[in-house]
Motif scaffolding. Structure first.
Motif, short mmCIF file in Angstrom:
data_model
loop_
_atom_site.label_atom_id
_atom_site.label_comp_id
_atom_site.label_asym_id
_atom_site.label_seq_id
_atom_site.Cartn_x
_atom_site.Cartn_y
_atom_site.Cartn_z
N VAL A 75 16.22 10.96 -5.96
CA VAL A 75 15.29 12.13 -7.15
C VAL A 75 16.20 11.36 -8.60
O VAL A 75 15.71 10.87 -9.15
CB VAL A 75 14.56 12.77 -7.31
N GLY A 76 17.23 11.95 -8.69
CA GLY A 76 17.87 11.54 -9.36
C GLY A 76 19.12 10.32 -10.02
O GLY A 76 18.75 9.95 -11.16
N GLY A 77 18.51 9.99 -9.42
CA GLY A 77 19.44 8.31 -8.93
C GLY A 77 17.95 7.55 -9.58
O GLY A 77 18.15 6.50 -10.15
N CYS A 85 9.13 4.61 -12.99
CA CYS A 85 8.84 4.54 -11.88
C CYS A 85 9.77 5.59 -11.15
O CYS A 85 8.63 6.05 -10.03
CB CYS A 85 10.79 3.29 -11.57
N ALA A 86 10.59 6.26 -11.69
CA ALA A 86 10.61 7.76 -10.31
C ALA A 86 9.74 8.20 -10.52
O ALA A 86 9.49 9.26 -9.22
CB ALA A 86 12.26 8.13 -11.34
N LEU A 87 9.01 8.89 -11.21
CA LEU A 87 8.06 9.53 -11.75
C LEU A 87 6.79 8.81 -10.64
O LEU A 87 6.22 9.93 -9.99
CB LEU A 87 7.38 10.01 -13.25
N ASN A 88 6.72 7.64 -11.05
CA ASN A 88 5.83 6.69 -9.71
C ASN A 88 5.61 6.69 -8.65
O ASN A 88 5.02 7.50 -7.68
CB ASN A 88 5.65 5.44 -10.28
N GLY A 123 4.54 3.88 -4.35
CA GLY A 123 4.55 3.88 -6.22
C GLY A 123 5.97 3.26 -7.27
O GLY A 123 5.35 3.14 -7.90
N MET A 124 7.10 3.53 -6.39
CA MET A 124 8.28 2.78 -6.94
C MET A 124 7.55 1.44 -7.34
O MET A 124 8.13 0.60 -8.25
CB MET A 124 8.97 3.34 -6.36
N LEU A 125 7.18 1.10 -5.97
CA LEU A 125 7.47 -0.81 -6.28
C LEU A 125 6.59 -1.20 -7.00
O LEU A 125 6.35 -2.19 -7.98
CB LEU A 125 7.81 -1.46 -4.75
#
Length: 401
Positions: A75-77, A85-88, A123-125
């Motif tokens: 998640v940090g990365g 994108c991390a939030l999604n 979510g990310m993509l």
């Protein structure tokens, strides 16, 4: 077979029960592997703490890692790469996990993150492929809807794949993301997608070896690992490798081998250098190499070679699938990984060292290997006891062969 009986010893001794050693080593043992003690502690906590653990494990399960600390590093990365994108990705993991609970899916699978990782990728993509860029809040609507469907599609596919004791991998992600991209397209007024142009130049582009940037080629290995989550930064890929190393050095090693195999395959197929440097030829091979190299097979030198061949096959599959999908204006996603790895899991072999683990016995590679060694040690003593019983019952020596 030896391997098929490993599931009889599914509950290994926890790291905290190891023989006496330094406090530091015991502390390290608590955060490596699948953190079984942490999982037992979480079961006694309130639902909010349990959800946090399940979401972090779900994020890490994208790369076959069942470790919340590894998930936290990943998640940090992701936030290092792109906070939006991390939030999604986090929202997708949470929605998918909660949806699985509401649908009454197996609680053990939910707590291991197995109903969260497809939501992570969806979510990310969806955020990565959105032409609206970052912080377009309306994107959360299709994100939540698609991630709610993740356990539905997962359960349906598991009903079919379970007949052959096969995993579903990221097939729900592939189906749902392609469904969203195909339904919206590049000209949608609210949710436009980036343009997926056909790679007609793939073989026509003749880039010389002299123009090859060796430093970029080197960095393409961690970038290939990062592209599993749609991240193009080598530093993000390095964080992911650290997360894998924390849980399982074997998984970390095979991730590097898989990315390198994909990179070399891209060069062999005369792929554009920019595609190779951006890790697009590595991420499917990363997942394939990890899956075969100790996760669904016990790690031996035979299965290690099998994992490398699967990574090469997955890279070739990447080239073919990318060409076909781009004609339809769709991304290749992880279709190459799913297709190539499922083929290698359906291999039948009389070699005892190349026997696939039942899904109920799958753990991280080191634990799979430890269970196999314990089983091998117990078999000679059990066989000797049976021979002694025969001699006692028969009142004499063993019968002639």
């Amino acid at each position: 077979m030896i391997v098929s009986d490993i599931m009889e010893n599914k509950d290994p001794p926890s790291p905290g029960e190891a023989p006496s050693g330094s406090s530091f080593l015991r502390a390290v043992g608590l955060i490596t592997g699948d953190m079984r003690l942490c999982g037992e502690w979480v079961k006694r906590q309130v639902l909010v703490v349990q959800l946090l653990d399940w979401v972090l494990r779900g994020v890490a399960q994208v790369m076959f890692v069942n470790n919340p600390v590894s998930g936290l590093l990943i998640v940090g990365g992701l936030f290092l790469q792109n906070p939006w994108c991390a939030l999604n990705a986090l929202i997708g993991t949470f929605i998918s996990t909660v949806s699985a609970l509401l649908l009454g899916q197996n609680r053990g699978a939910v707590s291991a993150g197995l109903h969260g990782y497809n939501g992570t990728l969806v979510g990310m993509l969806m955020a990565v492929f959105s032409a609206k860029g970052s912080w377009y809040w309306w994107l959360l609507l299709p994100n939540v809807f698609m991630c709610t469907l993740c356990p539905v599609v997962s359960s349906a596919l598991s009903s079919v794949a379970g007949k052959w004791d096969l995993p579903i991998f990221t097939l729900p992600f592939n189906i749902l993301l392609c469904l969203h991209v195909a339904a919206t397209g590049g000209n949608h007024p609210y949710f436009p997608q980036v343009d997926f142009k056909p790679n007609d130049h793939l073989l026509a582009l003749n880039e010389s070896v002299q123009s090859l940037d060796i430093s970029q080629l080197f960095f393409s290995v961690p970038v290939g690992v990062g592209q599993v989550y749609g991240c193009s930064s080598p530093w993000t890929g390095g964080v992911f490798l650290l997360a894998l190393l924390l849980c399982s050095p074997t998984i970390c090693l095979h991730a590097v081998c898989g990315s390198a195999a994909g990179t070399l395959s891209g060069l062999a197929l005369a792929a554009p250098h920019q595609d190779i440097f951006s890790g697009l030829w590595g991420y499917n091979s990363v997942l394939s190499c990890i899956a075969i190299g100790g996760v669904f097979y016990v790690l031996t030198w035979q299965t290690h070679l099998l994992a490398v061949f699967c990574a090469l096959f997955s890279a070739y599959m990447t080239g073919a699938v990318s060409q076909l999908m781009s004609v339809l204006a769709l991304p290749a996603c992880t279709w190459p990984f799913c297709l190539s790895t499922l083929i290698f899991l359906l291999i039948s072999s009389e070699i005892r060292a190349v026997c696939r683990l039942p899904l109920s016995a799958v753990s991280h590679p080191e634990e799979n290997w430890r269970r196999l060694k314990e089983k091998e040690k117990s078999e000679p003593s059990r066989g000797e006891g049976e021979r002694r019983n025969k001699r006692h019952d028969g009142g004499g020596s063993d019968p002639p062969v």
